[in-house]
Motif scaffolding. Structure first.
Motif, mmCIF file in Angstrom:
data_model
loop_
_atom_site.group_PDB
_atom_site.id
_atom_site.type_symbol
_atom_site.label_atom_id
_atom_site.label_comp_id
_atom_site.label_asym_id
_atom_site.label_seq_id
_atom_site.Cartn_x
_atom_site.Cartn_y
_atom_site.Cartn_z
ATOM 1 N N UNK A 113 0.920 -1.213 -0.082
ATOM 2 C CA UNK A 113 0.069 0.049 0.159
ATOM 3 C C UNK A 113 0.845 1.121 0.037
ATOM 4 N N UNK A 114 1.962 1.245 0.900
ATOM 5 C CA UNK A 114 2.713 2.504 0.978
ATOM 6 C C UNK A 114 3.688 2.525 -0.114
ATOM 7 N N UNK A 115 3.954 1.470 -0.830
ATOM 8 C CA UNK A 115 5.097 1.515 -1.919
ATOM 9 C C UNK A 115 4.333 1.955 -3.190
ATOM 10 N N UNK A 116 2.922 1.440 -3.353
ATOM 11 C CA UNK A 116 2.201 1.836 -4.424
ATOM 12 C C UNK A 116 1.747 3.394 -4.314
ATOM 13 N N UNK A 117 1.528 3.853 -3.233
ATOM 14 C CA UNK A 117 1.295 5.290 -3.083
ATOM 15 C C UNK A 117 2.713 6.280 -3.533
ATOM 16 N N UNK A 118 3.720 5.587 -3.212
ATOM 17 C CA UNK A 118 5.031 6.301 -3.395
ATOM 18 C C UNK A 118 5.586 7.142 -1.853
ATOM 19 N N UNK A 119 4.708 6.961 -0.920
ATOM 20 C CA UNK A 119 5.101 7.504 0.120
ATOM 21 C C UNK A 119 6.233 7.273 0.861
ATOM 22 N N UNK A 120 6.561 5.647 0.497
ATOM 23 C CA UNK A 120 7.859 4.838 1.158
ATOM 24 C C UNK A 120 8.306 4.108 -0.006
ATOM 25 N N UNK A 121 9.639 3.973 0.010
ATOM 26 C CA UNK A 121 10.365 3.380 -1.043
ATOM 27 C C UNK A 121 11.431 2.559 -0.327
ATOM 28 N N UNK A 122 11.564 1.213 -1.104
ATOM 29 C CA UNK A 122 12.593 0.240 -0.748
ATOM 30 C C UNK A 122 13.940 0.482 -1.189
ATOM 31 N N UNK A 123 14.970 1.069 -0.600
ATOM 32 C CA UNK A 123 16.305 1.354 -1.540
ATOM 33 C C UNK A 123 16.719 0.122 -2.108
ATOM 34 N N UNK A 152 3.248 -7.409 -9.162
ATOM 35 C CA UNK A 152 2.909 -6.464 -10.322
ATOM 36 C C UNK A 152 3.538 -5.265 -9.975
ATOM 37 N N UNK A 153 3.638 -4.673 -8.782
ATOM 38 C CA UNK A 153 4.414 -3.352 -8.405
ATOM 39 C C UNK A 153 5.766 -3.619 -8.848
ATOM 40 N N UNK A 154 6.598 -4.918 -8.438
ATOM 41 C CA UNK A 154 7.736 -5.089 -8.673
ATOM 42 C C UNK A 154 8.108 -5.168 -10.562
ATOM 43 N N UNK A 155 7.026 -5.766 -10.927
ATOM 44 C CA UNK A 155 7.142 -6.241 -12.576
ATOM 45 C C UNK A 155 7.205 -4.446 -13.311
ATOM 46 N N UNK A 156 6.518 -3.842 -12.728
ATOM 47 C CA UNK A 156 6.240 -2.332 -13.127
ATOM 48 C C UNK A 156 7.416 -1.591 -12.995
ATOM 49 N N UNK A 157 8.138 -2.004 -12.109
ATOM 50 C CA UNK A 157 9.767 -1.217 -11.756
ATOM 51 C C UNK A 157 9.255 0.088 -10.981
#
Length: 303
Positions: free
Chosen positions: A243-253, A298-303
């Motif tokens: 949820x956080x990654x899709x919104x872009x509020x948090x990122x995994x370096x 899907x999120x990881x595939x989209x990059x």
């Protein structure tokens, strides 16, 4: 008179494997692992001192004695099932679900309307709790828990949890360019995160900071919120943090640098396990968490 009978669990595993001629299909039907079915069938064979299956590369084949035993066991289980069904009330009036807090508030609660549409007219009580419970004493019907050790055959696995650090996008970009910056950041931690950080650092071959600047929270959501609003890093648990990654509020370096941290699983109170409402709940839970896994993929595939 019945002292030498094998346990009901062994008979159920044998019946499912014999009917489907597959440990894998039997495991899916009974919500356990294929290895658990295999072990239980082997235990039954040792108990009876009879070979029930011929194990082939392409699957299973019943021996002559196994086929005869399957017919009798299937008949006996059907009799027990009908007798138990007729003894019970037609349906449950309510479901008490105890869930670890990270699922309770963020995943299940916002979607309870889906469950109520699936099982109309039933009362649902959702309790945030991570403790091991005496489910009969607590009158809890379904408990959703987390453990680092492999789940046992009686527990139904929902998903594996992986862990990787997450932070604000600007900080993530700096860390990617200079990974040592990660070691200098304050860490926001929830209960259990210390071991997670140690494992993650060890996987990278990095020396963990000797003195750590960290703040402790009861729930991972609090740590995620703290990181989102300021500097610092915290552990994100995949795929729940999608949820956080899709919104872009948090990122995994380092999204590919993750560790297997444990498993979310379900325990059902034995006295309600056969009710259709409980089976519908279990199916809904599996589908709900499968959705998170699909979204993260899907999120990881989209990059």
């Amino acid at each position: 008179m019945y002292r030498h009978l094998p346990s009901l669990n062994l008979l159920r595993s044998f019946e499912a494997a014999g009917r489907l001629l597959s440990f894998k299909k039997a495991s899916e039907e009974l919500h356990v692992t294929p290895s658990a079915i295999s072990h239980q069938v082997k235990e039954l064979e040792e108990h009876l001192d009879v070979r029930l299956f011929i194990r082939l590369n392409r699957g299973l084949e019943l021996t002559a004695r196994g086929e005869s035993y399957l017919q009798e066991v299937s008949r006996a289980l059907q009799i027990l099932s009908v007798a138990t069904r007729d003894l019970r009330p037609a349906r449950l009036k309510s479901l008490r679900i105890s869930s670890i807090p990270s699922l309770d508030s963020d995943v299940i609660a916002p979607r309870l309307h889906q469950l109520q549409s699936l099982i109309p007219g039933i009362g649902i009580k959702l309790i945030g709790d991570a403790r091991v419970l005496d489910m009969e004493a607590a009158q809890v019907d379904v408990a959703i828990r987390f453990k680092r050790d492999p789940v046992v055959a009686a527990d139904m696995k929902l998903m594996d949890l992986y862990a990787t650090p997450v932070c604000r996008p600007a900080l993530a970009e700096q860390i990617r360019l200079s990974p040592e910056i990660l070691l200098e950041q304050p860490s926001y931690r929830s209960i259990g995160d210390d071991q997670c950080w140690s494992q993650w650092f060890a996987q990278q071959g990095w020396q963990a900071p000797e003195t750590e600047s960290s703040m402790q929270f009861n729930a991972n959501r609090s740590a995620l919120n703290a990181v989102r609003q300021g500097d610092g890093v915290c552990m994100g648990y995949l795929p729940l943090v999608v949820d956080w990654l899709e919104r872009g509020s948090l990122v995994a370096p380092f999204p590919d640098r993750r560790i297997l941290f444990g498993t979310i699983y379900v325990v059902v109170r034995p006295s309600v396990a056969g009710y259709p409402e409980v089976q519908q709940l279990m199916g809904w839970l599996k589908g709900l968490l499968a959705e998170y896994e699909s979204r993260y993929a899907a999120f990881m595939k989209a990059g």
